[in-house]
Design a protein around this motif. Structure first.
Motif, PDB file in Angstrom:
ATOM      1  N   GLN A   2       0.825  -1.188   0.000  1.00 39.97           N
ATOM      2  CA  GLN A   2       0.000   0.000   0.000  1.00 39.97           C
ATOM      3  C   GLN A   2       0.863   1.243   0.000  1.00 39.97           C
ATOM      4  O   GLN A   2       1.986   1.242   0.482  1.00 39.97           O
ATOM      5  CB  GLN A   2      -0.910   0.025   1.224  1.00 39.97           C
ATOM      6  CG  GLN A   2      -1.962  -1.072   1.160  1.00 39.97           C
ATOM      7  CD  GLN A   2      -2.778  -1.129   2.422  1.00 39.97           C
ATOM      8  OE1 GLN A   2      -2.577  -0.343   3.323  1.00 39.97           O
ATOM      9  NE2 GLN A   2      -3.686  -2.074   2.475  1.00 39.97           N
ATOM     10  N   GLY A  34      -4.982  -3.881  -2.831  1.00 41.75           N
ATOM     11  CA  GLY A  34      -5.473  -4.666  -1.697  1.00 41.75           C
ATOM     12  C   GLY A  34      -6.868  -5.202  -1.835  1.00 41.75           C
ATOM     13  O   GLY A  34      -7.397  -5.801  -0.904  1.00 41.75           O
ATOM     14  N   GLN A  35      -7.478  -5.027  -2.991  1.00 40.99           N
ATOM     15  CA  GLN A  35      -8.834  -5.548  -3.192  1.00 40.99           C
ATOM     16  C   GLN A  35      -8.753  -6.901  -3.878  1.00 40.99           C
ATOM     17  O   GLN A  35      -9.029  -7.030  -5.077  1.00 40.99           O
ATOM     18  CB  GLN A  35      -9.655  -4.554  -4.005  1.00 40.99           C
ATOM     19  CG  GLN A  35      -9.839  -3.245  -3.275  1.00 40.99           C
ATOM     20  CD  GLN A  35     -10.865  -2.373  -3.941  1.00 40.99           C
ATOM     21  OE1 GLN A  35     -10.711  -1.970  -5.083  1.00 40.99           O
ATOM     22  NE2 GLN A  35     -11.922  -2.074  -3.223  1.00 40.99           N
ATOM     23  N   ARG A  36      -8.387  -7.881  -3.095  1.00 43.82           N
ATOM     24  CA  ARG A  36      -8.081  -9.203  -3.653  1.00 43.82           C
ATOM     25  C   ARG A  36      -9.309  -9.874  -4.266  1.00 43.82           C
ATOM     26  O   ARG A  36      -9.228 -10.459  -5.341  1.00 43.82           O
ATOM     27  CB  ARG A  36      -7.484 -10.100  -2.567  1.00 43.82           C
ATOM     28  CG  ARG A  36      -6.230  -9.510  -1.928  1.00 43.82           C
ATOM     29  CD  ARG A  36      -5.051  -9.576  -2.875  1.00 43.82           C
ATOM     30  NE  ARG A  36      -4.034  -8.593  -2.563  1.00 43.82           N
ATOM     31  CZ  ARG A  36      -3.033  -8.753  -1.704  1.00 43.82           C
ATOM     32  NH1 ARG A  36      -2.922  -9.877  -1.057  1.00 43.82           N
ATOM     33  NH2 ARG A  36      -2.149  -7.794  -1.503  1.00 43.82           N
ATOM     34  N   GLU A 131      -7.160   1.121  -0.220  1.00 44.26           N
ATOM     35  CA  GLU A 131      -6.487   0.870   1.049  1.00 44.26           C
ATOM     36  C   GLU A 131      -7.501   0.510   2.125  1.00 44.26           C
ATOM     37  O   GLU A 131      -7.320  -0.433   2.871  1.00 44.26           O
ATOM     38  CB  GLU A 131      -5.687   2.106   1.466  1.00 44.26           C
ATOM     39  CG  GLU A 131      -4.535   2.395   0.526  1.00 44.26           C
ATOM     40  CD  GLU A 131      -3.804   3.657   0.893  1.00 44.26           C
ATOM     41  OE1 GLU A 131      -3.726   3.952   2.083  1.00 44.26           O
ATOM     42  OE2 GLU A 131      -3.312   4.344  -0.014  1.00 44.26           O
ATOM     43  N   GLY A 134      -9.108  -2.904   1.315  1.00 42.92           N
ATOM     44  CA  GLY A 134      -8.142  -3.972   1.535  1.00 42.92           C
ATOM     45  C   GLY A 134      -8.104  -4.376   3.002  1.00 42.92           C
ATOM     46  O   GLY A 134      -8.170  -5.551   3.328  1.00 42.92           O
ATOM     47  N   GLN A 135      -8.080  -3.385   3.888  1.00 45.18           N
ATOM     48  CA  GLN A 135      -8.039  -3.690   5.316  1.00 45.18           C
ATOM     49  C   GLN A 135      -9.350  -4.312   5.777  1.00 45.18           C
ATOM     50  O   GLN A 135      -9.352  -5.250   6.546  1.00 45.18           O
ATOM     51  CB  GLN A 135      -7.747  -2.403   6.104  1.00 45.18           C
ATOM     52  CG  GLN A 135      -6.291  -1.982   5.961  1.00 45.18           C
ATOM     53  CD  GLN A 135      -6.059  -0.550   6.381  1.00 45.18           C
ATOM     54  OE1 GLN A 135      -6.981   0.153   6.781  1.00 45.18           O
ATOM     55  NE2 GLN A 135      -4.817  -0.113   6.261  1.00 45.18           N
ATOM     56  N   GLU A 138      -9.356  -7.886   4.702  1.00 43.27           N
ATOM     57  CA  GLU A 138      -8.437  -8.700   5.484  1.00 43.27           C
ATOM     58  C   GLU A 138      -9.059  -9.035   6.853  1.00 43.27           C
ATOM     59  O   GLU A 138      -8.946 -10.137   7.346  1.00 43.27           O
ATOM     60  CB  GLU A 138      -7.121  -7.940   5.698  1.00 43.27           C
ATOM     61  CG  GLU A 138      -6.308  -7.712   4.433  1.00 43.27           C
ATOM     62  CD  GLU A 138      -5.808  -9.005   3.828  1.00 43.27           C
ATOM     63  OE1 GLU A 138      -5.717  -9.077   2.593  1.00 43.27           O
ATOM     64  OE2 GLU A 138      -5.535  -9.963   4.572  1.00 43.27           O
TER      65      GLU A 138
END
Lengths: 140, 83
Positions: A2, A34-36, A131, A134-135, A138
Motif C-alpha cells: 500500500q 489490496g482488493q483481492r 487501502e 483492503g483492510q 483482510e
C-alpha cells in the motif's frame, strides 16, 4: 502493498503502477491496492471472456493489420495480445462469418471491460478506497 | 482430460462453426453475464459473495430482458415494414 507516502510525485508513480498492473494482468490493479476479491473476480471474468472469443474465432481474429480497430480494443486486455497478434500474422489462420464476428466481439469486449477495470483501479488508488477496502477485507 | 485439452488447443487455431440461425444469438448471453459481473465488481465497494451474486443476477436478468425486448421490437418493425 500500500501507498504510505503522500508526496505528489510518489502518488503519481503509484497511480501509474496501478494502471500498468491493471493493463498487464486483468484485475492486477485491484490486487495491488489490496482488493483481492475484486481482483480474482475481474481476472477470471475478463480472461475467460477473451479465451472464449479466441476459442470461437481462433487466433486469426487478432489481426493488427486487417482489423486494426478491433485489435486496438483487444490489446486493452493485456500486452500479451500483441504477442498473439505477431503469431497470427506469421501463420495462415483464415476466419470468416459468424465465428469471426463473435470472436471479435468477445475479445474486443474483454479489452473494453479491462479498460473499465484499469480506470476503476486507478480511481480507487487515487481516492484511497483500495487501502480502506483492503483492510476491511483482510479483517472480514 | 487430454482429449478436452486437445480440443481446446485446436479451437485456438481453427474457428468454431456457428450457423446463421436464430439459435446463434444465444452466444450473446455469456457476454451479458461478463458485462454484469465486471460492472458490478467495479461498482461494489466491499465484495460480499451473497450480495454480489444477487446483484449480478439481477443485472444479468435486466440486461437479458432488455435485449430480448429490443429483439422483439426490431422484429415487429421489420414485420410491419415488409408485410
Amino acid at each position: 502493498m500500500q501507498m504510505k507516502s503522500h508526496r505528489p510525485i510518489d502518488h503519481i508513480v503509484w497511480l501509474f503502477l496501478v494502471g500498468m498492473a491493471a493493463w498487464a494482468v486483468p484485475g492486477g490493479g485491484h490486487f495491488l491496492i489490496g482488493q483481492r476479491r475484486h481482483a480474482y473476480v475481474l481476472f477470471t471474468t475478463i480472461v475467460l471472456t477473451f479465451l472464449v472469443g479466441l476459442y470461437i474465432g481462433s487466433i486469426g481474429i487478432v489481426d493488427p493489420v486487417g482489423a486494426r480497430l478491433w485489435y486496438l480494443a483487444q490489446i486493452l486486455t493485456s500486452p500479451i495480445v500483441g504477442w498473439l497478434g505477431q503469431i497470427a500474422q506469421k501463420g495462415d489462420y483464415f476466419v470468416a462469418g459468424r465465428a469471426q464476428d463473435y470472436g471479435q466481439i468477445y475479445t474486443a469486449l474483454a479489452g473494453l471491460l479491462n479498460l473499465l477495470c484499469i480506470l476503476n483501479a486507478v480511481y480507487r488508488a487515487y481516492s484511497g478506497i483500495g487501502e480502506v477496502i483492503g483492510q476491511e477485507e483482510e479483517n472480514g | 482430460m487430454a482429449e478436452l485439452a486437445g480440443a481446446v488447443l485446436a479451437g485456438l487455431y481453427a474457428p468454431v462453426d456457428i450457423p446463421t440461425t436464430p439459435a446463434s444469438l444465444l452466444w450473446m448471453f455469456p457476454l451479458l453475464l461478463s458485462i454484469a459481473v465486471v460492472y458490478k465488481t467495479t461498482r461494489i465497494r466491499v465484495l460480499f459473495w451473497k450480495t454480489f451474486v444477487r446483484e449480478v443476477l439481477i443485472l444479468f436478468l435486466t440486461l437479458s430482458g432488455f435485449m430480448i425486448l429490443a429483439g422483439i421490437v426490431l422484429n415487429l418493425v421489420v414485420w410491419l415494414m415488409t408485410s
